[in-house]
Design an enzyme around this catalytic site. Structure first.
Site, PDB file in Angstrom:
ATOM      1  CG  ASN A   1      -1.557   8.808   0.964  1.00  0.00           C
ATOM      2  OD1 ASN A   1      -0.829   8.778   2.156  1.00  0.00           O
ATOM      3  ND2 ASN A   1      -2.867   8.415   1.137  1.00  0.00           N
TER       4      ASN A   1
ATOM      5  CG  ASP B   1     -11.568   4.419  -0.294  1.00  0.00           C
ATOM      6  OD1 ASP B   1     -11.970   4.542   1.078  1.00  0.00           O
ATOM      7  OD2 ASP B   1     -10.423   3.910  -0.565  1.00  0.00           O
ATOM      8  CG  ASP B   2      -9.900   8.200  -3.536  1.00  0.00           C
ATOM      9  OD1 ASP B   2      -8.881   8.232  -2.789  1.00  0.00           O
ATOM     10  OD2 ASP B   2     -10.310   7.745  -4.581  1.00  0.00           O
TER      11      ASP B   2
ATOM     12  CD  GLU C   1      -9.422   3.900  -3.688  1.00  0.00           C
ATOM     13  OE1 GLU C   1     -10.126   3.325  -2.922  1.00  0.00           O
ATOM     14  OE2 GLU C   1      -8.968   4.677  -3.094  1.00  0.00           O
ATOM     15  CG  ASP C   2      -6.717   6.806  -6.135  1.00  0.00           C
ATOM     16  OD1 ASP C   2      -7.438   6.971  -5.144  1.00  0.00           O
ATOM     17  OD2 ASP C   2      -5.704   6.221  -5.981  1.00  0.00           O
TER      18      ASP C   2
ATOM     19  NE  ARG D   1      -6.675  11.479  -6.004  1.00  0.00           N
ATOM     20  CZ  ARG D   1      -6.679  10.654  -4.973  1.00  0.00           C
ATOM     21  NH1 ARG D   1      -5.777   9.602  -5.214  1.00  0.00           N
ATOM     22  NH2 ARG D   1      -7.615  10.411  -4.290  1.00  0.00           N
TER      23      ARG D   1
ATOM     24  CE  LYS E   1      -7.247   2.613  -1.520  1.00  0.00           C
ATOM     25  NZ  LYS E   1      -7.348   3.570  -0.322  1.00  0.00           N
TER      26      LYS E   1
ATOM     27  CE1 TYR F   1      -4.075   1.784   0.327  1.00  0.00           C
ATOM     28  CE2 TYR F   1      -3.589   2.351   2.409  1.00  0.00           C
ATOM     29  CZ  TYR F   1      -4.467   2.499   1.469  1.00  0.00           C
ATOM     30  OH  TYR F   1      -5.479   3.268   1.476  1.00  0.00           O
TER      31      TYR F   1
HETATM   32  N1  LIG Z   1      -4.895   9.527   3.600  1.00  0.00           N
HETATM   33  C1  LIG Z   1      -5.901   8.933   2.850  1.00  0.00           C
HETATM   34  O1  LIG Z   1      -6.744   8.109   3.362  1.00  0.00           O
HETATM   35  C2  LIG Z   1      -5.897   9.657   1.569  1.00  0.00           C
HETATM   36  C3  LIG Z   1      -5.500  10.564   1.156  1.00  0.00           C
HETATM   37  N2  LIG Z   1      -5.791  11.214  -0.141  1.00  0.00           N
HETATM   38  C4  LIG Z   1      -5.001  11.925  -0.789  1.00  0.00           C
HETATM   39  O2  LIG Z   1      -5.111  13.402  -0.815  1.00  0.00           O
HETATM   40  C5  LIG Z   1      -4.569  14.024  -1.826  1.00  0.00           C
HETATM   41  C6  LIG Z   1      -5.744  14.770  -2.866  1.00  0.00           C
HETATM   42  O3  LIG Z   1      -6.293  13.751  -3.390  1.00  0.00           O
HETATM   43  P1  LIG Z   1      -7.792  14.100  -4.177  1.00  0.00           P
HETATM   44  O4  LIG Z   1      -8.594  15.076  -3.223  1.00  0.00           O
HETATM   45  O5  LIG Z   1      -8.582  12.971  -4.401  1.00  0.00           O
HETATM   46  O6  LIG Z   1      -7.206  14.839  -5.321  1.00  0.00           O
HETATM   47  P2  LIG Z   1      -8.054  15.899  -6.045  1.00  0.00           P
HETATM   48  O7  LIG Z   1      -7.200  15.859  -7.425  1.00  0.00           O
HETATM   49  O8  LIG Z   1      -9.516  15.618  -6.275  1.00  0.00           O
HETATM   50  O9  LIG Z   1      -8.003  17.331  -5.353  1.00  0.00           O
HETATM   51  C7  LIG Z   1      -6.783  17.958  -5.149  1.00  0.00           C
HETATM   52  C8  LIG Z   1      -7.053  19.383  -4.601  1.00  0.00           C
HETATM   53  O10 LIG Z   1      -5.728  20.123  -4.295  1.00  0.00           O
HETATM   54  C9  LIG Z   1      -5.743  21.372  -4.770  1.00  0.00           C
HETATM   55  N3  LIG Z   1      -4.624  21.755  -4.878  1.00  0.00           N
HETATM   56  C10 LIG Z   1      -3.371  21.598  -5.607  1.00  0.00           C
HETATM   57  N4  LIG Z   1      -2.375  22.496  -5.440  1.00  0.00           N
HETATM   58  C11 LIG Z   1      -2.758  23.212  -4.441  1.00  0.00           C
HETATM   59  C12 LIG Z   1      -2.166  24.069  -3.847  1.00  0.00           C
HETATM   60  N5  LIG Z   1      -0.806  24.684  -4.292  1.00  0.00           N
HETATM   61  N6  LIG Z   1      -2.593  24.669  -2.814  1.00  0.00           N
HETATM   62  C13 LIG Z   1      -4.020  24.422  -2.578  1.00  0.00           C
HETATM   63  N7  LIG Z   1      -4.434  23.404  -2.953  1.00  0.00           N
HETATM   64  C14 LIG Z   1      -4.079  22.719  -4.025  1.00  0.00           C
HETATM   65  C15 LIG Z   1      -6.411  21.209  -6.077  1.00  0.00           C
HETATM   66  O11 LIG Z   1      -6.877  22.634  -6.341  1.00  0.00           O
HETATM   67  P3  LIG Z   1      -7.577  22.682  -7.836  1.00  0.00           P
HETATM   68  O12 LIG Z   1      -9.019  22.279  -7.549  1.00  0.00           O
HETATM   69  O13 LIG Z   1      -7.835  24.213  -7.839  1.00  0.00           O
HETATM   70  O14 LIG Z   1      -7.116  22.090  -8.771  1.00  0.00           O
HETATM   71  C16 LIG Z   1      -7.643  20.280  -5.564  1.00  0.00           C
HETATM   72  O15 LIG Z   1      -8.481  21.021  -5.161  1.00  0.00           O
HETATM   73  C17 LIG Z   1      -3.761  12.832  -2.759  1.00  0.00           C
HETATM   74  O16 LIG Z   1      -2.578  13.226  -2.335  1.00  0.00           O
HETATM   75  C18 LIG Z   1      -4.228  11.629  -2.248  1.00  0.00           C
HETATM   76  O17 LIG Z   1      -3.350  10.519  -2.032  1.00  0.00           O
HETATM   77  C19 LIG Z   1      -6.638  10.826  -0.941  1.00  0.00           C
HETATM   78  C20 LIG Z   1      -7.613   9.926  -0.296  1.00  0.00           C
HETATM   79  C21 LIG Z   1      -7.540   9.266   0.991  1.00  0.00           C
HETATM   80  C1  LIG Z   2      -5.522   6.370   0.442  1.00  0.00           C
HETATM   81  C2  LIG Z   2      -5.999   6.499  -0.755  1.00  0.00           C
HETATM   82  O1  LIG Z   2      -6.983   6.123  -0.968  1.00  0.00           O
HETATM   83  C3  LIG Z   2      -5.431   7.564  -1.537  1.00  0.00           C
HETATM   84  O2  LIG Z   2      -4.389   8.375  -1.322  1.00  0.00           O
HETATM   85  O3  LIG Z   2      -5.853   8.091  -2.548  1.00  0.00           O
HETATM   86 MG   LIG Z   3      -7.546   6.562  -3.271  1.00  0.00          MG
END
Ligand SMILES: NC(=O)C1=CN([C@@H]2O[C@H](COP(=O)(O)OP(=O)(O)OC[C@H]3O[C@@H](n4cnc5c(N)ncnc54)[C@H](OP(=O)(O)O)[C@@H]3O)[C@@H](O)[C@H]2O)C=CC1
Ligand SMILES: CC(=O)C(=O)O
Ligand SMILES: [Mg+2]
Length: 567
Positions: A424, A274-275, A251-252, A162, A180, A109
């Site tokens: 991540n 999941d996200d 997912e992703d 993503r 997963k 993972y």
């Molecule tokens: N720990 C966990 O269980 C999980 C962790 N994650 C992690 O979260 C992260 C994001 O995932 P996810 O939400 O799906 O991704 P998305 O692509 O859906 O969203 C990313 C967001 O980050 C914003 N962003 C990018 N650059 C900046 C910056 N410089 N300043 C502020 N905001 C910024 C983007 O802005 P804009 O909309 O303007 O492009 C967007 O809104 C990933 O790294 C993922 O691994 C996700 C799911 C689970």
């Molecule tokens: C953990 C997870 O689902 C992610 O980083 O996208």
């Molecule tokens: Mg994920």
């Protein structure tokens, strides 16, 4: 498709009907037990002479395999070694994973799975799961018919756009559904023959992959618009037809598709994202733990979320409900949660880059009320100084964006900030725990998305728990499957968060751990599953069931070799 016939027996020893003999049996990961075949089994299944003489016990086999894996220094080599084991002998793979979860979770993972996805075309050995490409339009049902087993209960599907914080990884993204689902088996005990990883390989816009001669995916730009929607629609229809009892986990997917697909299919298919939803629940439980440590109520919190994508908006939704439950309402509720995207604080000024962000955008007067000029700066530090958040969450995938200045701004507004940089993999975290602890002189309460070592500061050890949806999705999936729910709702994730919070002990809190130790994942998952199953019944998502515990436990396979009988 094969029928995998595992009979669960009351004496605890399962019986497996084995349709293979000889070389074919040894080559089949779901039936092969390698050197553990007994002399009698070797006779019965035509294996005599095909294995070295001595029958290994499960313990000896585990020891041998463990040594073979940890002999490799490099994490990606360990990943390759574990994947090879999974493709050779699934039961042994799960025995090993379960016994060494702390050590191997970061391999199968995050973070190593991220590297494996990036290098997928270069380390490819053998396919696992199914790929569906635009060329399969009109015959997706047929492709699903090539799944190895017919009783599929769990599907994790990605379109690879993503992958963690690494972006569009094309065909390599399949590593995520595979990882997963391995966790579904380890944590929830869902039998591997009931799990199906799927990649919707709709192309890639990643130039490096398109120009890589070793790239194994479809070498085309991403399918978008109506053609994409039509392929997904056909896929969903085929899943419902082929695997009517299956739960599907999105997912992703990148933000816009993530929200659209969840909205479109949540009521039509037993499914969740999941996200958006799993991440929200795990984050809520961590924030609740932080509040227990600082002795504050939800209503006293002000939350800043950096990243307005799938994870950030999902979290904002769950936290809004949590604040509402504690009596926060109206403009106080709006202003208690500030969400920022790459352009800063979301403000409803007619310029939001995505429609879905509207839900958490502040009105210009909300900004003015805390001193933010709607036409002026709305960057992270400015917003922190104005809002004085007690909780800072990172879901931006931007490495190091929580700088010392940012954290000092947090510290100016609150004594013990709760800070969760959950992006991540490791390299994409918004801040490293050792910096957060040092900058705040040990006052910050920290959890991260990927695993980090404990931090020592001023003679005290701060445990860094992993704020990762792995604590949530297996329990939600298991609970919903146990009662054959027909739909998954946001409330199931609220109860899952509450159930996870119940697993966080006073000892955890005393050590600064915002989540329980990962080694208890199976018990935690069972507890969450029971709570979710109960909630499904209460909410009319499933028929009333008398024996919920038995229903959950009957799905929880233990990776032990069953007794073999010829089919
Ligand atoms: N720990 C966990 O269980 C999980 C962790 N994650 C992690 O979260 C992260 C994001 O995932 P996810 O939400 O799906 O991704 P998305 O692509 O859906 O969203 C990313 C967001 O980050 C914003 N962003 C990018 N650059 C900046 C910056 N410089 N300043 C502020 N905001 C910024 C983007 O802005 P804009 O909309 O303007 O492009 C967007 O809104 C990933 O790294 C993922 O691994 C996700 C799911 C689970
Ligand atoms: C953990 C997870 O689902 C992610 O980083 O996208
Ligand atoms: Mg994920």
């Amino acid at each position: 498709m094969q029928t995998f016939r595992l009979h669960r027996r009351s004496n605890g020893r399962d019986q497996l009907e084995v349709p293979l003999r000889g070389r074919a049996l040894l080559a089949h990961p779901m039936y092969n037990k390698g050197t553990a075949f007994s002399a009698e089994e070797r006779r019965t299944f035509g294996l005599e002479g095909m294995l070295p003489d001595r029958t290994s016990s499960q313990e000896v086999q585990k020891k041998r395999t463990y040594q073979a894996i940890v002999r490799k220094d490099d994490a990606i080599e360990r990943y390759i070694g574990l994947a090879a084991l999974q493709d050779r002998n699934e039961a042994l793979f799960y025995q090993l994973l379960e016994e060494h979860l702390d050590e191997f979770l970061p391999i199968v993972y995050t973070p190593t799975v991220g590297q494996a996805c990036k290098k997928y075309s270069h380390i490819f050995r053998r396919g696992r799961g199914l790929w569906i490409t635009p060329r399969d339009k009109g015959r997706v049902n047929e492709i699903l018919g090539n799944a190895p087993y017919e009783d599929v209960r769990l599907i994790v599907v990605t379109d690879n756009e993503r992958i963690l914080g690494l972006g569009d990884l094309g065909a390599g993204g399949i590593g995520i559904p595979i990882g997963k689902l391995a966790l579904y088996t380890v944590a929830a005990g869902i039998h591997p023959s009931q799990c199906l990883p799927i990649s919707l390989d709709v192309g890639t816009d990643n130039e490096e992959l398109l120009n890589d001669e070793l790239y194994v995916g479809i070498r085309e730009r991403r399918l978008r618009g109506e053609a994409y929607d039509a392929l997904v629609e056909e896929f969903v229809g085929a899943v419902k037809k082929r695997f009517p009892k299956a739960l599907l986990q999105w997912e992703d997917f990148k933000k816009a598709n993530a929200f659209r697909l969840l909205d479109r299919y949540a009521d039509r298919l037993l499914s969740f994202n999941d996200d958006i939803q799993g991440t929200a629940a795990v984050t809520l439980a961590g924030v609740m733990a932080g509040c227990r440590i600082v002795g504050q109520r939800p209503a006293e919190q002000r939350v800043l979320i950096l990243g307005a994508g799938a994870a950030g908006i999902g979290i904002a939704r769950q936290l809004r409900e949590w604040l509402r439950r504690d009596g926060v309402a109206g403009e106080d509720l709006t202003r208690a949660i500030a969400v920022l995207d790459s352009r800063g604080l979301l403000i409803d000024d007619g310029n939001l880059s995505d429609e879905y962000k509207q839900e958490f955008a502040w009105q210009p007067e909300d900004g003015q009320a805390v001193g933010i000029d709607p036409n002026g700066a709305r960057d992270l530090e400015t917003v922190i100084r104005a809002v004085k958040p007690t909780v800072l969450l990172g879901t931006s995938g931007q490495p190091g964006i929580f700088t010392e200045r940012v954290i000092q701004a947090m510290q100016a507004g609150t004594e013990r900030p709760i800070i969760l940089p959950i992006s991540n993999p490791t390299a994409n975290t918004e801040a490293r725990p050792e910096d957060l602890i040092r900058w705040t002189k040990g006052r910050a309460l920290v959890a991260t998305g990927s695993p980090f070592d404990p931090v020592e500061h001023a003679g005290k050890i701060h445990e860094i728990a992993q704020g990762n949806n792995v604590y949530i999705f297996p329990g939600v999936g298991l609970g919903a499957l146990a009662v054959q729910a027909d739909r998954i709702t946001d409330r199931l994730f609220t109860v899952a968060a509450d159930a996870l919070a119940e697993c966080i002990s006073e000892d955890d809190l005393a050590a600064g751990r915002l989540y329980p130790p990962m080694k208890g994942l199976r018990e935690i998952t069972r507890h969450i599953a029971l709570t979710v199953a109960q909630a499904c019944v209460e909410d009319g998502l499933a028929e009333p069931a008398e024996e919920l515990e038995a229903a959950v436990d009957s799905l929880m396979w233990k990776p032990e070799y069953p007794e073999y009988v010829p089919a």
